[in-house]
Motif scaffolding. Structure first.
Motif, PDB file in Angstrom:
ATOM      1  N   HIS A  52       0.846  -1.206   0.000  1.00 58.47           N
ATOM      2  CA  HIS A  52       0.000   0.000   0.000  1.00 58.47           C
ATOM      3  C   HIS A  52       0.876   1.248   0.000  1.00 58.47           C
ATOM      4  O   HIS A  52       0.687   2.150  -0.826  1.00 58.47           O
ATOM      5  CB  HIS A  52      -0.925  -0.010   1.212  1.00 58.47           C
ATOM      6  N   PHE A  53       1.854   1.306   0.912  1.00 60.04           N
ATOM      7  CA  PHE A  53       2.707   2.492   0.990  1.00 60.04           C
ATOM      8  C   PHE A  53       3.617   2.615  -0.221  1.00 60.04           C
ATOM      9  O   PHE A  53       3.812   3.704  -0.750  1.00 60.04           O
ATOM     10  CB  PHE A  53       3.511   2.499   2.294  1.00 60.04           C
ATOM     11  N   ASP A  59       3.061   6.103  -7.099  1.00 57.27           N
ATOM     12  CA  ASP A  59       2.102   6.977  -7.764  1.00 57.27           C
ATOM     13  C   ASP A  59       2.603   8.418  -7.783  1.00 57.27           C
ATOM     14  O   ASP A  59       2.607   9.080  -8.823  1.00 57.27           O
ATOM     15  CB  ASP A  59       0.742   6.904  -7.068  1.00 57.27           C
ATOM     16  N   LYS A  60       3.073   8.909  -6.646  1.00 62.41           N
ATOM     17  CA  LYS A  60       3.576  10.287  -6.581  1.00 62.41           C
ATOM     18  C   LYS A  60       4.831  10.461  -7.439  1.00 62.41           C
ATOM     19  O   LYS A  60       4.974  11.448  -8.146  1.00 62.41           O
ATOM     20  CB  LYS A  60       3.865  10.688  -5.135  1.00 62.41           C
ATOM     21  N   LEU A  61       5.749   9.514  -7.348  1.00 59.00           N
ATOM     22  CA  LEU A  61       6.997   9.623  -8.099  1.00 59.00           C
ATOM     23  C   LEU A  61       6.747   9.625  -9.605  1.00 59.00           C
ATOM     24  O   LEU A  61       7.386  10.386 -10.341  1.00 59.00           O
ATOM     25  CB  LEU A  61       7.946   8.486  -7.718  1.00 59.00           C
ATOM     26  N   GLN A  65       5.770  14.215  -8.340  1.00 59.02           N
ATOM     27  CA  GLN A  65       5.387  14.888  -7.104  1.00 59.02           C
ATOM     28  C   GLN A  65       6.396  14.567  -6.014  1.00 59.02           C
ATOM     29  O   GLN A  65       6.956  13.465  -5.978  1.00 59.02           O
ATOM     30  CB  GLN A  65       3.988  14.448  -6.662  1.00 59.02           C
ATOM     31  N   PRO A  66       6.628  15.511  -5.102  1.00 56.87           N
ATOM     32  CA  PRO A  66       7.570  15.262  -4.014  1.00 56.87           C
ATOM     33  C   PRO A  66       6.954  14.344  -2.955  1.00 56.87           C
ATOM     34  O   PRO A  66       5.735  14.277  -2.815  1.00 56.87           O
ATOM     35  CB  PRO A  66       7.826  16.658  -3.441  1.00 56.87           C
TER      36      PRO A  66
END
Length: 142
Positions: A52-53, A59-61, A65-66
């Motif tokens: 999950h983490f 997803d952010k990378l 996104q930071p």
């Protein structure tokens, strides 16, 4: 003589991804590429909790996104005015390409929020995390 490697069976996660991508009509090359990424993720051996983490980070990378708050570190901001790209002082974050600052990264706005707000005057202003400044080196013999 070494034996050729037997292909391992496809993981349940990859089989799920392949099935879902086919259902939406994705082209075969895209399915193959995305299934390679899913297989690499599966090969990491995450448990349910860690997957999950890891997927949130991924997803952010993948969206540039930071993973933590932006800071006022000058190394995190590109001076677009000095590059001749803007007529007024303007810095762009190297960690979040939609973050722009007029005060060298102390505060910033996000393009997506500006678009939603309709104009710069009503766009939320964010404060960067303040980083400690390095002390000036002492002069020899002082």
């Amino acid at each position: 003589m070494p034996q050729p490697k037997t292909p391992r069976p496809e993981s349940n996660l990859v089989a799920h991804a392949r099935r879902e991508l086919r259902i939406i009509g994705e082209d075969p090359d895209t399915i193959t590429g995305l299934c390679r990424v899913v297989q690499a993720f599966a090969d990491m051996g995450h448990s349910g909790g860690s997957a999950h983490f890891a997927s949130l980070y991924l997803d952010k990378l993948l969206r540039y996104q930071p993973l933590s708050e932006l800071t006022d570190d000058p190394g995190e901001w590109l001076d677009r005015h000095a590059e001749g790209m803007t007529p007024v002082p303007m810095w762009q974050s190297t960690r979040n390409p939609e973050a722009f600052s007029t005060d060298a990264g102390k505060t910033y706005t996000l393009l997506s929020e500006q678009k939603a707000a309709g104009d710069l005057a009503t766009t939320p202003l964010h404060r960067s995390k303040v980083m400690p400044q390095a002390d000036e080196p002492e002069e020899a013999g002082a």
